[in-house]
Structure formats: C-alpha cells, structure tokens
Design a protein around this motif. Structure first.
Motif, PDB file in Angstrom:
ATOM      1  N   HIS A  69      67.984 -29.036 -31.222  1.00 30.95           N
ATOM      2  CA  HIS A  69      67.259 -28.794 -32.464  1.00 30.95           C
ATOM      3  C   HIS A  69      65.935 -29.559 -32.426  1.00 30.95           C
ATOM      4  N   LYS A  70      64.902 -28.975 -32.988  1.00 32.54           N
ATOM      5  CA  LYS A  70      63.565 -29.564 -32.904  1.00 32.54           C
ATOM      6  C   LYS A  70      63.510 -30.979 -33.490  1.00 32.54           C
ATOM      7  N   ASN A  71      64.414 -31.282 -34.423  1.00 34.52           N
ATOM      8  CA  ASN A  71      64.417 -32.612 -35.037  1.00 34.52           C
ATOM      9  C   ASN A  71      65.360 -33.595 -34.348  1.00 34.52           C
ATOM     10  N   TRP A  72      66.120 -33.120 -33.349  1.00 37.08           N
ATOM     11  CA  TRP A  72      67.133 -33.980 -32.736  1.00 37.08           C
ATOM     12  C   TRP A  72      66.507 -35.123 -31.936  1.00 37.08           C
ATOM     13  N   LYS A  73      65.565 -34.812 -31.051  1.00 35.07           N
ATOM     14  CA  LYS A  73      64.958 -35.862 -30.233  1.00 35.07           C
ATOM     15  C   LYS A  73      64.194 -36.882 -31.077  1.00 35.07           C
ATOM     16  N   PRO A  74      63.372 -36.462 -32.050  1.00 34.42           N
ATOM     17  CA  PRO A  74      62.717 -37.466 -32.890  1.00 34.42           C
ATOM     18  C   PRO A  74      63.706 -38.371 -33.605  1.00 34.42           C
ATOM     19  N   TRP A  75      64.846 -37.804 -34.020  1.00 30.68           N
ATOM     20  CA  TRP A  75      65.867 -38.613 -34.708  1.00 30.68           C
ATOM     21  C   TRP A  75      66.477 -39.633 -33.758  1.00 30.68           C
ATOM     22  N   VAL A  76      66.792 -39.200 -32.514  1.00 32.83           N
ATOM     23  CA  VAL A  76      67.335 -40.119 -31.511  1.00 32.83           C
ATOM     24  C   VAL A  76      66.324 -41.204 -31.180  1.00 32.83           C
ATOM     25  N   ASP A  77      65.049 -40.814 -31.012  1.00 37.47           N
ATOM     26  CA  ASP A  77      64.006 -41.793 -30.709  1.00 37.47           C
ATOM     27  C   ASP A  77      63.862 -42.813 -31.833  1.00 37.47           C
ATOM     28  N   PHE A 101      67.392 -33.316 -23.893  1.00 38.82           N
ATOM     29  CA  PHE A 101      66.565 -32.660 -22.890  1.00 38.82           C
ATOM     30  C   PHE A 101      66.571 -31.143 -23.030  1.00 38.82           C
ATOM     31  N   GLN A 102      65.444 -30.568 -22.754  1.00 39.12           N
ATOM     32  CA  GLN A 102      65.276 -29.119 -22.734  1.00 39.12           C
ATOM     33  C   GLN A 102      65.594 -28.615 -21.326  1.00 39.12           C
ATOM     34  N   VAL A 103      66.578 -27.728 -21.198  1.00 32.72           N
ATOM     35  CA  VAL A 103      66.961 -27.187 -19.893  1.00 32.72           C
ATOM     36  C   VAL A 103      66.249 -25.860 -19.685  1.00 32.72           C
ATOM     37  N   PRO A 104      65.387 -25.736 -18.675  1.00 30.66           N
ATOM     38  CA  PRO A 104      64.658 -24.487 -18.446  1.00 30.66           C
ATOM     39  C   PRO A 104      65.591 -23.390 -17.966  1.00 30.66           C
ATOM     40  N   LYS A 105      65.298 -22.173 -18.344  1.00 31.86           N
ATOM     41  CA  LYS A 105      66.121 -21.030 -17.924  1.00 31.86           C
ATOM     42  C   LYS A 105      65.243 -20.044 -17.169  1.00 31.86           C
ATOM     43  N   THR A 106      65.656 -19.699 -15.943  1.00 28.65           N
ATOM     44  CA  THR A 106      64.947 -18.696 -15.154  1.00 28.65           C
ATOM     45  C   THR A 106      65.950 -17.724 -14.564  1.00 28.65           C
ATOM     46  N   PHE A 199      68.199 -37.670 -14.708  1.00 29.25           N
ATOM     47  CA  PHE A 199      68.409 -36.349 -15.284  1.00 29.25           C
ATOM     48  C   PHE A 199      67.144 -35.771 -15.897  1.00 29.25           C
ATOM     49  N   SER A 200      66.341 -36.617 -16.515  1.00 26.54           N
ATOM     50  CA  SER A 200      65.150 -36.108 -17.207  1.00 26.54           C
ATOM     51  C   SER A 200      64.197 -35.407 -16.259  1.00 26.54           C
ATOM     52  N   GLY A 201      64.207 -35.781 -14.981  1.00 24.49           N
ATOM     53  CA  GLY A 201      63.315 -35.151 -14.022  1.00 24.49           C
ATOM     54  C   GLY A 201      63.650 -33.705 -13.759  1.00 24.49           C
ATOM     55  N   TRP A 202      64.890 -33.300 -14.037  1.00 23.36           N
ATOM     56  CA  TRP A 202      65.301 -31.920 -13.762  1.00 23.36           C
ATOM     57  C   TRP A 202      64.619 -30.926 -14.685  1.00 23.36           C
ATOM     58  N   GLN A 203      64.057 -31.417 -15.770  1.00 17.57           N
ATOM     59  CA  GLN A 203      63.305 -30.517 -16.650  1.00 17.57           C
ATOM     60  C   GLN A 203      62.022 -30.050 -15.984  1.00 17.57           C
TER      61      GLN A 203
END
Length: 336
Positions: A69-77, A101-106, A199-203
């Motif tokens: 959710h768009k507000n999830w990361k700001p809340w965690v931060d 983290f945002q997981v890219p989809k291809t 893990f964050s690098g996988w984005q």
C-alpha cells in the motif's frame, strides 16, 4: 557423530558425486531425507519440464500479485527509529523491511520460470537437478511461507502447465511475486552484481529478454544457492539454529517451535488449500535442507481429505533424533 535412530533423515555410507566443481566420486557417510512410507521400491520415472500452451499471454493472469500500500512504507519509516530494536529482538525486523519493497513483474521473467515447472514432482526441473518452494515458518527466513500459501502457489503453477490451448481466460490469485523472489534469491546470475545478498537490491534487477532468463536458469548448478538464508544467519535470527557443527537434537515435548517447524519442512506431507490438497515432496530436494540427494522413489498417490491431510501435517514428529546440518554444508548427489 552417533548413528541416527528413528529419524526423518537416513544416515548411511554411499558413493557420491561431489558437486563442488571437481565432480569426483567420494565414499562417505551421507544423510538423506527418507522417502515416504507410501512410496514403492523403484526409481522415479524420468521427468521433464511440461510445455506451456502456445501463444499463452500472461497479460492480466497474475491477479494475486500485490504491491505494498502506498502508505505502508512511510508508516514503517516513521516507526522504525522507535521500534527497530524491538522488532529485531522479536526477530521480525527483516520481515517488516521486506514487506515494504516493490517487486517488479516482467512477462519474460515469469515465462522463463514457468517453463521449468513440473506438476507431477511439484518442483522446478533444471539441467542440474530439482528445486522447489519449501515450507518455512521461520519469520527470519527470506520469505515465510505457510503450508496453505505453498499449496496455493503449487496449484496455480500446475494450472498454467495443464491448461488447454483454447482456455481464453486464466486468472491466478496466488502471490506469484514470492515465486519471483524465490528465483532471484537463488540464482546468482540474476542478482544485481553490486547487491547480491541484500533483498532491497533485487528491486533493481533489469528487465531481460526470455533467452537471457533461460540461460541463467540453465546455468551451472554451482551458481545456484541451495540455502541462501544461511549466508547471513545473524540478520535472520538463525545463528543459534544453524551452527558450525552438525547436530543431533533429541525430540521431546519441550522442543522449541523453530525445531518443530524445521522438522515439518523435512516430512513428505499433503498441504491443505482452500478447496484442495497438494503434495509436498521435500525428499526430492534434500540439498535445499542441507543434506545429500538420492534418487527419489516413486510415490503412491493418496486421496486424502483436507481434514486427514491437516491432521497428518500437524502430528508429532515421531522420531527420537532430528539431524540438523552444519550451517554452510553443501550436499552431494549419489552416482545413481
């Protein structure tokens, strides 16, 4: 180490093929996950990856692919400065961080993965062996997957491989981003070179063409991480569980939840979904658990109900000793 008695893991002397790059034959004491009691004493038939229907479009198929959710990361931060130490003490810090983290989809990436799935073995078939998404109830693992989630993913993977050419509408609701992350966490050739562990690098993984994905998945097994979570045990709270020496743990009523969870990961069982039951076959992928791999026996199919399957999954371990491999052990395969 003393002989293992009534264990999920079988110990015996065996001639093995070393997989450390030398491909030498070595006779040594080995450890294998035992085949289930309802298997028959013969080798499994030769399996191959099942082809996908021609002209399969992945557009709009993965309905269960969710982004934070768009507000999830700001809340965690916002809460991080105050609660980071508490989260780490509770060993949920990595799980919370990963959830932002945002997981890219291809489509190319997903097609490459799907082409390796076999619905009979419930595993991905690579030129150098099998691997699958294992049950893990450790919140310190890279991805914590409950039995129901694993069965859901297995069901959808098999649905794609067995759908008919004229199936115009296919909707899959399992969290396929976890499959994506499972692959990225184990194939070095697909990870960002400057951030292969975090893990964050996988984005940042760039979009690749299907052919390059195939080449990475078919690459030498030496480039596959069988147990990526042990590379950084401290961060995932596993240091006290995976030690520098192998262990035999006595099974008792006072066994901690981590060890109970690990023992369930090792047992062949049936996983209960919403309206289905799917087999879980860890004896086919022993190297993912830090043990050696023998040729798996043929499994006699059973028609268990969800109630029976769930009771079987939750039953006590039923062995006197549980073998836990040393942290960085890489299993070998038999010459068979």
């Amino acid at each position: 180490m003393a002989e293992i008695v009534h264990s999920i893991v079988e110990q015996r002397e065996e001639l093995m093929v070393s997989t450390n790059g030398a491909l030498k034959h070595i006779s040594r004491t080995t450890h294998f996950l035992k085949s289930p009691q309802n298997s028959i004493d013969q080798l499994s038939p030769q399996l191959s990856s099942q082809t996908l229907p021609k002209n399969l479009s992945l557009e709009g198929i993965f309905c269960g692919w969710r982004s934070p959710h768009k507000n999830w990361k700001p809340w965690v931060d916002l809460l991080m400065p105050k609660y980071e130490l508490l989260w780490k003490k509770a060993e949920i810090f990595e799980a919370i961080r990963i959830s932002t983290f945002q997981v890219p989809k291809t489509d190319f990436f997903l097609l490459g993965i799907l082409q390796k799935w076999n619905s009979e073995s419930k595993s991905f078939l690579f030129p150098w062996g099998e691997a699958t998404i294992r049950i893990s109830t450790f919140q310190r693992d890279r991805i914590a997957l409950a039995p129901t989630v694993v069965s859901f993913i297995n069901k959808d993977l098999s649905s794609l491989k067995t759908c008919k050419q004229d199936d115009s509408v296919i909707k899959l609701w399992s969290p396929f981003q976890l499959v994506h992350l499972w692959i990225l966490g184990r194939f070095l050739a697909l990870q960002p070179q400057d951030n292969a562990v975090v893990f964050s690098g996988w984005q940042k993984v760039e979009k690749r063409r299907l052919e390059s994905i195939r080449q990475a998945l078919d690459s030498d097994g030496m480039k596959f991480l069988w147990r990526p979570y042990v590379r950084n045990c401290a961060s995932f709270g596993l240091a006290r569980f995976y030690g520098e020496e192998e262990m035999l743990v006595s099974i008792s009523s006072g066994l901690d939840e981590e060890t109970k969870s690990f023992s369930r990961c090792l047992r062949v069982s049936q996983l209960v979904g919403l309206d289905y039951v799917k087999e879980y076959l860890p004896h086919r992928v022993g190297r993912q658990f830090g043990v050696d791999q023998d040729v798996p026996g043929c499994l006699v199919q059973s028609d268990g109900t969800p109630k029976v399957a769930w009771e079987d999954y939750c039953k006590p371990v039923g062995c006197e000793k549980l073998y836990i491999p040393l942290r960085h052990f890489e299993g070998d395969v038999t010459i068979k």
